[in-house]
Design an enzyme around this catalytic site. Sequence first.
Site, PDB file in Angstrom:
ATOM      1  N   ASN A 295      12.578 -31.564  17.338  1.00 53.45           N
ATOM      2  CA  ASN A 295      13.061 -31.840  18.693  1.00 53.45           C
ATOM      3  C   ASN A 295      14.494 -31.325  18.741  1.00 53.45           C
ATOM      4  OD1 ASN A 295      13.887 -32.863  21.138  1.00 53.45           O
ATOM      5  ND2 ASN A 295      14.017 -34.997  20.433  1.00 53.45           N
TER       6      ASN A 295
ATOM      7  N   GLU B 122      16.393 -40.961  24.413  1.00 50.50           N
ATOM      8  CA  GLU B 122      17.551 -40.425  25.152  1.00 50.50           C
ATOM      9  C   GLU B 122      17.227 -40.286  26.635  1.00 50.50           C
ATOM     10  OE1 GLU B 122      18.112 -37.066  22.593  1.00 50.50           O
ATOM     11  OE2 GLU B 122      18.702 -38.456  21.003  1.00 50.50           O
TER      12      GLU B 122
ATOM     13  N   SER C  49      16.440 -39.871  12.088  1.00 53.34           N
ATOM     14  CA  SER C  49      17.168 -39.487  10.873  1.00 53.34           C
ATOM     15  C   SER C  49      16.241 -39.145   9.704  1.00 53.34           C
ATOM     16  CB  SER C  49      18.178 -40.564  10.475  1.00 53.34           C
ATOM     17  OG  SER C  49      19.132 -40.745  11.512  1.00 53.34           O
TER      18      SER C  49
ATOM     19  N   GLY D  93      19.626 -40.121  15.332  1.00 49.90           N
ATOM     20  CA  GLY D  93      20.905 -39.419  15.330  1.00 49.90           C
ATOM     21  C   GLY D  93      22.038 -40.209  14.706  1.00 49.90           C
TER      22      GLY D  93
ATOM     23  N   GLY E  73      18.049 -33.707  14.301  1.00 51.76           N
ATOM     24  CA  GLY E  73      19.110 -32.938  13.636  1.00 51.76           C
ATOM     25  C   GLY E  73      18.615 -31.986  12.558  1.00 51.76           C
TER      26      GLY E  73
ATOM     27  N   HIS F 166      11.273 -39.790  25.317  1.00 54.04           N
ATOM     28  CA  HIS F 166      12.249 -39.899  24.235  1.00 54.04           C
ATOM     29  C   HIS F 166      13.301 -40.947  24.607  1.00 54.04           C
ATOM     30  CE1 HIS F 166      15.497 -38.895  21.506  1.00 54.04           C
ATOM     31  NE2 HIS F 166      14.556 -38.391  20.729  1.00 54.04           N
TER      32      HIS F 166
ATOM     33  N   GLU G 173      10.007 -44.168  17.081  1.00 53.74           N
ATOM     34  CA  GLU G 173      11.396 -43.815  16.812  1.00 53.74           C
ATOM     35  C   GLU G 173      12.295 -45.012  17.104  1.00 53.74           C
ATOM     36  OE1 GLU G 173      11.991 -39.265  16.981  1.00 53.74           O
ATOM     37  OE2 GLU G 173      12.393 -40.082  18.943  1.00 53.74           O
TER      38      GLU G 173
ATOM     39  N   LYS H  84      16.478 -30.998  21.186  1.00 53.37           N
ATOM     40  CA  LYS H  84      17.362 -31.632  22.183  1.00 53.37           C
ATOM     41  C   LYS H  84      18.116 -30.543  22.958  1.00 53.37           C
ATOM     42  CE  LYS H  84      17.388 -35.606  19.209  1.00 53.37           C
ATOM     43  NZ  LYS H  84      17.977 -36.873  18.847  1.00 53.37           N
TER      44      LYS H  84
HETATM   45  P1  PGA Z   1      17.227 -37.383  14.588  1.00 51.09           P
HETATM   46  O1  PGA Z   1      16.473 -37.384  16.000  1.00 51.09           O
HETATM   47  O2  PGA Z   1      16.257 -36.835  13.585  1.00 51.09           O
HETATM   48  O3  PGA Z   1      18.412 -36.504  14.796  1.00 51.09           O
HETATM   49  O4  PGA Z   1      17.596 -38.804  14.297  1.00 51.09           O
HETATM   50  C1  PGA Z   1      15.121 -37.726  16.075  1.00 51.09           C
HETATM   51  C2  PGA Z   1      14.674 -37.646  17.504  1.00 51.09           C
HETATM   52  O5  PGA Z   1      15.487 -37.946  18.393  1.00 51.09           O
HETATM   53  O6  PGA Z   1      13.539 -37.280  17.788  1.00 51.09           O
END
Ligand code: PGA
Length: 255
Positions: free
Chosen positions: A13, A100, A216, A176, A238, A98, A170, A15
């Site tokens: 992803n 976010e 993460s 993140g 990330g 998601h 998640e 983003k």
């Molecule tokens: P992250 O994001 O691996 O950076 O924690 C995961 C996601 O938002 O799908």
Amino acid sequence: MKKELRKAVIAGNWKMNKTPSEAKALIEEMKPLVADAKCDVVLCVPFIDIPAAVEAAKGSNIKIGAENVHFKASGAYTGEVSADMLKEAGVEYVVIGHSERRTYFGETDQTVNLRSLAALNAGLKAIICVGETLEQRELGYTETLLKFQTKMALTNVTKEQLKNVIIAYEPVWAIGTGVTATAEQADEGNGFVRAAIAEAYGADVAETVTVQYGGSMNAGNADELVAKVNVDGGLIGGASLKAPDFAKIVAAASK
Ligand code: PGA
């Protein structure tokens, strides 16, 4: 528990990262590194990157996904993108709900459901995200919340359509932040999601649904996470922006 009934899916992803030319370069770098994957490999990219990403991934085992989709087929919805538009552009997967989007863009369990139906009706595969905040976890609501979010997202989704659904558990506190859920917490959360699917569709059906972990996940912890019986791959933020790291996660899910 029958992990062998489900194919692991590792989905990046991105983003709001990478321009079209950067997307092309990153996919070119990834292609040889993930060519031997025994799991499905997906990259969910910003809308504007889709044509470049589809072109770059052509002939490889990398599938392209979007990061959102609108629930209406067409009309006066300035700034939105429909499922048919994505489909015609060569998109196969779409991330829906998601955290976010839930936090910053007013996404609700109802709109997540509508977007999921729009995606599935257009023949896209939906990666539907669910997850609790730290406060909800500390109050003891993780199971209740995950089951509620999962069932809400799947309202009116048929058993046949469920074959095109992936749920990504998640935990919001792990996204993140560098704080990963322990493998046990990931397995437990994914188990709550699977139990919700079992309550709605039956245990046999639930055993066939891919449930990812996200938050993460990285090259260092992927092995332990994807080894868990309920963890069928991951949604990677990330670490999906670095080809060698993403390839290591793909390799972990290919064992
Ligand atoms: P992250 O994001 O691996 O950076 O924690 C995961 C996601 O938002 O799908």
